[in-house]
Design an enzyme around this catalytic site. Structure first.
Site, PDB file in Angstrom:
ATOM      1  N   THR A  21       0.833  -1.206   0.000  1.00  0.00           N
ATOM      2  CA  THR A  21       0.000   0.000   0.000  1.00  0.00           C
ATOM      3  C   THR A  21       0.873   1.264   0.000  1.00  0.00           C
ATOM      4  O   THR A  21       2.079   1.206   0.293  1.00  0.00           O
ATOM      5  CB  THR A  21      -0.896   0.061   1.265  1.00  0.00           C
ATOM      6  OG1 THR A  21      -0.042   0.186   2.417  1.00  0.00           O
ATOM      7  CG2 THR A  21      -1.762  -1.179   1.409  1.00  0.00           C
ATOM      8  N   GLY A  22       0.244   2.373  -0.300  1.00  0.00           N
ATOM      9  CA  GLY A  22       0.816   3.705  -0.084  1.00  0.00           C
ATOM     10  C   GLY A  22       2.223   3.909  -0.620  1.00  0.00           C
ATOM     11  O   GLY A  22       2.533   3.581  -1.767  1.00  0.00           O
ATOM     12  N   LEU A  23       3.069   4.442   0.222  1.00  0.00           N
ATOM     13  CA  LEU A  23       4.429   4.789  -0.199  1.00  0.00           C
ATOM     14  C   LEU A  23       5.267   3.543  -0.472  1.00  0.00           C
ATOM     15  O   LEU A  23       6.122   3.542  -1.364  1.00  0.00           O
ATOM     16  CB  LEU A  23       5.109   5.652   0.873  1.00  0.00           C
ATOM     17  CG  LEU A  23       4.398   6.976   1.211  1.00  0.00           C
ATOM     18  CD1 LEU A  23       5.206   7.782   2.218  1.00  0.00           C
ATOM     19  CD2 LEU A  23       4.149   7.802  -0.046  1.00  0.00           C
ATOM     20  N   ARG A  43       0.629  -7.485   6.896  1.00  0.00           N
ATOM     21  CA  ARG A  43      -0.202  -8.420   7.650  1.00  0.00           C
ATOM     22  C   ARG A  43      -1.345  -8.993   6.831  1.00  0.00           C
ATOM     23  O   ARG A  43      -1.749 -10.125   7.015  1.00  0.00           O
ATOM     24  CB  ARG A  43      -0.779  -7.713   8.897  1.00  0.00           C
ATOM     25  CG  ARG A  43       0.231  -7.384   9.950  1.00  0.00           C
ATOM     26  CD  ARG A  43      -0.334  -6.433  10.973  1.00  0.00           C
ATOM     27  NE  ARG A  43      -0.763  -5.174  10.348  1.00  0.00           N
ATOM     28  CZ  ARG A  43      -1.309  -4.160  11.008  1.00  0.00           C
ATOM     29  NH1 ARG A  43      -1.525  -4.260  12.306  1.00  0.00           N
ATOM     30  NH2 ARG A  43      -1.647  -3.064  10.365  1.00  0.00           N
ATOM     31  N   ASP A  68       3.860 -10.348   9.990  1.00  0.00           N
ATOM     32  CA  ASP A  68       3.663  -9.300  10.992  1.00  0.00           C
ATOM     33  C   ASP A  68       5.039  -8.973  11.555  1.00  0.00           C
ATOM     34  O   ASP A  68       5.648  -9.817  12.218  1.00  0.00           O
ATOM     35  CB  ASP A  68       2.722  -9.812  12.092  1.00  0.00           C
ATOM     36  CG  ASP A  68       2.355  -8.716  13.082  1.00  0.00           C
ATOM     37  OD1 ASP A  68       3.164  -7.786  13.255  1.00  0.00           O
ATOM     38  OD2 ASP A  68       1.269  -8.801  13.674  1.00  0.00           O
ATOM     39  N   PHE A 100      -1.610   7.134  14.557  1.00  0.00           N
ATOM     40  CA  PHE A 100      -2.905   7.832  14.559  1.00  0.00           C
ATOM     41  C   PHE A 100      -2.749   9.069  15.439  1.00  0.00           C
ATOM     42  O   PHE A 100      -1.865   9.115  16.303  1.00  0.00           O
ATOM     43  CB  PHE A 100      -4.052   6.936  15.069  1.00  0.00           C
ATOM     44  CG  PHE A 100      -3.745   6.226  16.359  1.00  0.00           C
ATOM     45  CD1 PHE A 100      -3.845   6.890  17.575  1.00  0.00           C
ATOM     46  CD2 PHE A 100      -3.318   4.906  16.367  1.00  0.00           C
ATOM     47  CE1 PHE A 100      -3.552   6.247  18.777  1.00  0.00           C
ATOM     48  CE2 PHE A 100      -3.026   4.255  17.558  1.00  0.00           C
ATOM     49  CZ  PHE A 100      -3.137   4.923  18.765  1.00  0.00           C
ATOM     50  N   SER A 108      -4.008   4.545  25.970  1.00  0.00           N
ATOM     51  CA  SER A 108      -3.797   3.441  26.920  1.00  0.00           C
ATOM     52  C   SER A 108      -2.400   2.871  26.651  1.00  0.00           C
ATOM     53  O   SER A 108      -1.826   3.101  25.577  1.00  0.00           O
ATOM     54  CB  SER A 108      -4.843   2.358  26.680  1.00  0.00           C
ATOM     55  OG  SER A 108      -4.631   1.763  25.410  1.00  0.00           O
ATOM     56  N   TYR A 150       9.301  14.547  12.008  1.00  0.00           N
ATOM     57  CA  TYR A 150       9.244  14.750  13.459  1.00  0.00           C
ATOM     58  C   TYR A 150      10.032  13.687  14.233  1.00  0.00           C
ATOM     59  O   TYR A 150      10.016  13.683  15.461  1.00  0.00           O
ATOM     60  CB  TYR A 150       7.796  14.900  13.949  1.00  0.00           C
ATOM     61  CG  TYR A 150       6.859  13.760  13.641  1.00  0.00           C
ATOM     62  CD1 TYR A 150       6.987  12.526  14.268  1.00  0.00           C
ATOM     63  CD2 TYR A 150       5.814  13.929  12.743  1.00  0.00           C
ATOM     64  CE1 TYR A 150       6.127  11.480  14.007  1.00  0.00           C
ATOM     65  CE2 TYR A 150       4.938  12.894  12.462  1.00  0.00           C
ATOM     66  CZ  TYR A 150       5.099  11.669  13.095  1.00  0.00           C
ATOM     67  OH  TYR A 150       4.240  10.631  12.833  1.00  0.00           O
TER      68      TYR A 150
END
Ligand code: HXC
Ligand code: NAP
Length: 284
Positions: A21-23, A43, A68, A100, A108, A150
């Protein structure tokens, strides 16, 4: 347009984690067009299969296997499978990640681990597994780690990711020295905002947040996956053979925008500058 010779990565075997996916996928597409033999892992087997079928439609047969990266035994199995299929691995791209946005006080311990385990531990495990194989065989290789801007500056609201990517950057720089004697080269890319389904759904889920992100970039646009893939192709190629331990930022100037104390003055208009000049000249 293609900036490289078609054989830039001829017959190099590249393993990309999170390559469906993606990059990760964009880098894979670029690498196969430049002659590489590609293996991707992640995964979700269905997603891997679908991506492999789409590569096949474009004329490229790639290898995929579910893995994984949080499980060292699965990485060993993956490495065995890729070596059985292609005979060797020359380049490892540690691209798999989890992230996220969230206020840190809402997290948590499991949420912290969810990110640290993929990004920091997963990258470390893959690096260790492949690195040991290369060292045992007296074979060199190149590792490319996808971090973030970052990783160097830190960032609010993505703190597990910032801490994990900072760890990956330290890993990159540390092994650049330690494993150079084995002919193993380490490089990293720090991307700014590149719209992918995975990142946008978790980090920029509304049009307002997306616009805020674009407003932070001096070039006033997000990145194009092809731009990142071109940088990656160069960095893993033999032409970058003397680059070791370096992280290359590709972010339209975004992180510097936040860094310069007076950078926000870019919103001052010409007329306002005329008025300001009168005031500031009085200071002489
Ligand atoms: C708060 C959250 C959360 C959220 C999950 N959790 N999502 N907490 N806000 N949005 C908490 C859960 O409640 C749970 O804690 C714990 O995290 C584990 O959740 P799971 O869903 O079981 O985790 P898991 O299945 O392991 O999935 C990992 C994941 C997921 C990271 C949470 O998003 C994922 O699979 N991501 C992979 C792809 C990805 O993230 N791509 C983006 C990369 S972009 P509790 O205590 O409730 O059990 C990037 C840089 C972008 O890295 C930079 C942009 C410029
Ligand atoms: P993405 O499409 O969500 O990519 C993440 C990939 O990692 C997915 O293919 C995912 O596949 C895989 N993955 C997640 N957990 C895994 C695990 N435990 N084991 C194996 N694979 C796993 O997002 P992206 O934007 O392309 O991100 C790619 C890389 O770029 C990441 O390192 C990210 O931090 C970095 N980055 C992205 C941006 C951006 O703006 N897009 C900016 C800075 C840095 P499965 O879910 O199937 O496992």
């Amino acid at each position: 347009m293609e900036p490289f010779a078609q054989n830039l990565l001829q017959d190099k075997v590249v393993l990309i984690t999170g390559g469906a996916t993606g990059l990760g996928r964009a880098m894979g597409e670029k690498f196969v067009r430049l002659g590489a033999k590609l293996a991707i892992a992640g995964r979700r087997e269905e997603v891997l299969k679908q991506t492999a079928e789409q590569f096949l439609d474009s004329g490229y047969k790639i290898f995929y296997a579910p893995c994984d990266v949080r499980e060292p035994a699965q990485i060993a199995e993956l490495a065995d499978a890729v070596e059985r299929h292609f005979g060797r691995i020359d380049i490892l791209v540690n691209n798999a990640a989890g992230n996220f946005i969230s206020p840190t006080e809402r997290l948590s311990p499991r949420a912290v681990d969810a990110v640290l385990n993929i990004v920091l531990h997963g990258t470390f495990y893959a690096t260790l597994e492949i690195g040991k194989r290369w060292i045992d065989r007296g074979q060199g290789g190149t590792m490319l780690n996808i971090v973030t801007t970052y990783a160097s500056t830190g960032s609010a609201f993505v703190v597990p990711s910032a801490a994990a990517k900072a760890g990956v950057l330290a890993l990159t720089r540390s092994l650049a020295v330690e494993w150079a004697r084995y002919g193993i080269r380490q490089v990293a890319i720090a991307p700014g905002p590149f719209p992918t389904e995975g990142a946008w759904s978790r980090l920029s889920p509304t049009p307002e947040l997306e616009q805020q992100m674009i407003d932070r970039v001096p070039l006033r646009r997000v990145g194009n996956k092809e731009e990142l893939a071109n940088l990656a192709a160069y960095l893993v190629s033999d032409y970058a053979g003397y680059i070791n331990g370096e992280v290359v930022t590709i972010d339209g100037g975004e992180w510097l925008q936040g860094a310069g104390e007076f950078n926000d003055l870019r919103s001052v208009t010409e007329e306002q500058w005329d008025a300001l000049a009168k005031l500031t000249r009085k200071g002489k």
